[in-house]
Design a protein around this motif. Structure first.
Motif, PDB file in Angstrom:
ATOM      1  N   LEU A  92       0.993  -1.437   0.093  1.00  0.00           N
ATOM      2  CA  LEU A  92       0.143  -0.012  -0.294  1.00  0.00           C
ATOM      3  C   LEU A  92       1.185   1.047  -0.191  1.00  0.00           C
ATOM      4  N   LEU A  93       1.813   1.393   0.833  1.00  0.00           N
ATOM      5  CA  LEU A  93       2.992   2.512   1.175  1.00  0.00           C
ATOM      6  C   LEU A  93       4.470   2.114   0.462  1.00  0.00           C
ATOM      7  N   VAL A  94       4.443   1.723  -1.140  1.00  0.00           N
ATOM      8  CA  VAL A  94       5.716   1.395  -1.651  1.00  0.00           C
ATOM      9  C   VAL A  94       5.925   2.540  -2.868  1.00  0.00           C
ATOM     10  N   GLY A  95       4.790   2.549  -3.731  1.00  0.00           N
ATOM     11  CA  GLY A  95       3.560   3.608  -4.024  1.00  0.00           C
ATOM     12  C   GLY A  95       4.126   4.977  -4.039  1.00  0.00           C
ATOM     13  N   HIS A  96       4.302   4.962  -2.364  1.00  0.00           N
ATOM     14  CA  HIS A  96       3.782   6.418  -2.463  1.00  0.00           C
ATOM     15  C   HIS A  96       4.819   6.571  -1.432  1.00  0.00           C
ATOM     16  N   THR A  97       5.660   5.774  -1.003  1.00  0.00           N
ATOM     17  CA  THR A  97       7.420   6.060  -0.084  1.00  0.00           C
ATOM     18  C   THR A  97       8.119   5.931  -0.374  1.00  0.00           C
ATOM     19  N   HIS A  98       9.573   5.712   0.358  1.00  0.00           N
ATOM     20  CA  HIS A  98      10.716   5.148   0.028  1.00  0.00           C
ATOM     21  C   HIS A  98      10.246   3.154   0.165  1.00  0.00           C
ATOM     22  N   VAL A  99      11.223   2.764   0.162  1.00  0.00           N
ATOM     23  CA  VAL A  99      11.018   0.958   0.406  1.00  0.00           C
ATOM     24  C   VAL A  99      11.279   1.603   1.527  1.00  0.00           C
ATOM     25  N   ALA A 100      11.969   2.305   2.348  1.00  0.00           N
ATOM     26  CA  ALA A 100      12.781   1.790   3.669  1.00  0.00           C
ATOM     27  C   ALA A 100      11.317   2.083   4.545  1.00  0.00           C
ATOM     28  N   VAL A 101      11.156   2.848   4.489  1.00  0.00           N
ATOM     29  CA  VAL A 101       9.611   4.377   4.990  1.00  0.00           C
ATOM     30  C   VAL A 101       8.395   2.715   5.184  1.00  0.00           C
ATOM     31  N   ALA A 102       7.999   1.944   3.991  1.00  0.00           N
ATOM     32  CA  ALA A 102       7.142   1.361   3.420  1.00  0.00           C
ATOM     33  C   ALA A 102       7.203   0.219   4.288  1.00  0.00           C
ATOM     34  N   ASN A 103       8.172  -0.599   4.203  1.00  0.00           N
ATOM     35  CA  ASN A 103       8.501  -1.643   5.505  1.00  0.00           C
ATOM     36  C   ASN A 103       8.405  -1.648   7.012  1.00  0.00           C
ATOM     37  N   THR A 104       9.163  -0.367   7.307  1.00  0.00           N
ATOM     38  CA  THR A 104       8.970   0.259   8.726  1.00  0.00           C
ATOM     39  C   THR A 104       8.034  -0.080   9.041  1.00  0.00           C
ATOM     40  N   VAL A 105       6.825   0.882   8.027  1.00  0.00           N
ATOM     41  CA  VAL A 105       5.894   0.726   9.179  1.00  0.00           C
ATOM     42  C   VAL A 105       4.794  -0.521   9.519  1.00  0.00           C
ATOM     43  N   GLY A 106       5.003  -1.287   8.587  1.00  0.00           N
ATOM     44  CA  GLY A 106       4.556  -2.383   7.690  1.00  0.00           C
ATOM     45  C   GLY A 106       5.399  -3.478   9.139  1.00  0.00           C
ATOM     46  N   TYR A 107       6.279  -2.983   8.877  1.00  0.00           N
ATOM     47  CA  TYR A 107       6.506  -3.902  10.558  1.00  0.00           C
ATOM     48  C   TYR A 107       6.423  -3.423  11.392  1.00  0.00           C
ATOM     49  N   ILE A 108       6.022  -2.622  11.549  1.00  0.00           N
ATOM     50  CA  ILE A 108       5.429  -2.104  13.110  1.00  0.00           C
ATOM     51  C   ILE A 108       4.496  -2.022  13.572  1.00  0.00           C
ATOM     52  N   VAL A 109       3.585  -2.504  12.279  1.00  0.00           N
ATOM     53  CA  VAL A 109       1.814  -3.306  12.272  1.00  0.00           C
ATOM     54  C   VAL A 109       2.450  -4.326  12.425  1.00  0.00           C
ATOM     55  N   SER A 110       3.123  -4.994  11.962  1.00  0.00           N
ATOM     56  CA  SER A 110       3.198  -7.201  12.437  1.00  0.00           C
ATOM     57  C   SER A 110       3.434  -7.085  13.428  1.00  0.00           C
ATOM     58  N   PHE A 111       3.954  -5.938  13.806  1.00  0.00           N
ATOM     59  CA  PHE A 111       5.226  -6.709  15.105  1.00  0.00           C
ATOM     60  C   PHE A 111       3.968  -6.036  16.528  1.00  0.00           C
ATOM     61  N   VAL A 112       3.226  -5.091  16.034  1.00  0.00           N
ATOM     62  CA  VAL A 112       1.863  -5.506  17.350  1.00  0.00           C
ATOM     63  C   VAL A 112       0.915  -6.431  17.341  1.00  0.00           C
ATOM     64  N   PHE A 113       0.398  -7.279  15.661  1.00  0.00           N
ATOM     65  CA  PHE A 113      -0.245  -8.404  16.102  1.00  0.00           C
ATOM     66  C   PHE A 113       0.593  -9.418  16.602  1.00  0.00           C
ATOM     67  N   ASN A 114       1.280  -9.615  16.049  1.00  0.00           N
ATOM     68  CA  ASN A 114       2.841 -10.372  16.429  1.00  0.00           C
ATOM     69  C   ASN A 114       2.780 -10.911  17.927  1.00  0.00           C
ATOM     70  N   PHE A 115       3.147  -9.702  18.311  1.00  0.00           N
ATOM     71  CA  PHE A 115       3.445  -9.749  19.884  1.00  0.00           C
ATOM     72  C   PHE A 115       2.071 -11.096  20.509  1.00  0.00           C
ATOM     73  N   TYR A 116       1.391 -10.538  20.457  1.00  0.00           N
ATOM     74  CA  TYR A 116       0.055 -10.575  21.480  1.00  0.00           C
ATOM     75  C   TYR A 116      -0.430 -12.121  20.774  1.00  0.00           C
ATOM     76  N   ALA A 117      -0.560 -12.253  19.114  1.00  0.00           N
ATOM     77  CA  ALA A 117      -0.130 -13.436  18.674  1.00  0.00           C
ATOM     78  C   ALA A 117       0.316 -14.941  19.011  1.00  0.00           C
ATOM     79  N   SER A 118       2.023 -14.328  19.771  1.00  0.00           N
ATOM     80  CA  SER A 118       2.931 -15.242  19.969  1.00  0.00           C
ATOM     81  C   SER A 118       3.204 -15.209  21.651  1.00  0.00           C
ATOM     82  N   THR A 119       2.478 -14.940  21.988  1.00  0.00           N
ATOM     83  CA  THR A 119       2.340 -14.630  23.295  1.00  0.00           C
ATOM     84  C   THR A 119       1.044 -15.250  23.571  1.00  0.00           C
ATOM     85  N   ARG A 120      -0.134 -15.261  23.080  1.00  0.00           N
ATOM     86  CA  ARG A 120      -1.246 -16.264  24.013  1.00  0.00           C
ATOM     87  C   ARG A 120      -1.381 -17.335  22.731  1.00  0.00           C
ATOM     88  N   PHE A 121      -1.083 -16.924  20.972  1.00  0.00           N
ATOM     89  CA  PHE A 121      -1.582 -17.937  20.432  1.00  0.00           C
ATOM     90  C   PHE A 121      -0.257 -18.919  20.595  1.00  0.00           C
TER      91      PHE A 121
END
Length: 134
Positions: free
Chosen positions: A41-70
């Protein structure tokens, strides 16, 4: 012989580890799709590093809760959170390096995360498992 028969022959510890791997795969696939979706969604509008970082942060929050609980079925504590963050800092740096490498050798910006994930996901599993289980 069916898969169920093979699993039933495993001792409890091996069965538990197999379950962790399967649950990690499900959570990891969902987290990877979240990260990749945000990236696309972001790579066409911003630098790849920014797109990957934002995606990583969103994924990180989901991943922490899912990894600990599930995935690992452990209580989310400050110590486990710190270990999870440390493992993901290592993974994030590995992702940024491999993403730059694949783009540098000519893989398109839209496809470069795919081989990056192939390298980083197994490394991340080992790191996260270590920090959440110890």
């Amino acid at each position: 012989m069916q898969i169920r028969d093979i699993i039933n022959r495993l001792d409890t510890d091996k069965r538990q580890k197999l379950g962790e791997i399967i649950r990690f795969g499900a959570v990891g696939a969902a987290a990877t799709l979240i990260q990749y979706g945000v990236y696309l969604l972001l790579v066409g509008h911003t630098h790849v590093a920014v797109a990957n970082t934002v995606g990583y942060i969103v994924s990180f929050v989901f991943n922490f809760y899912a990894s600990t609980r599930f995935t690992f079925r452990v209580k989310a504590t400050a110590m486990r959170g710190a270990g999870f963050i440390l493992s993901h800092v290592v993974n994030y740096l590995l992702q940024m390096g491999t993403l730059a490498l694949f783009i540098g050798i000519g893989v398109s910006k839209n496809l470069a995360p795919i081989p990056m994930f192939c390298i980083c996901v197994p490394v991340n599993f080992m790191l996260v498992r270590y920090f959440l289980k110890h």
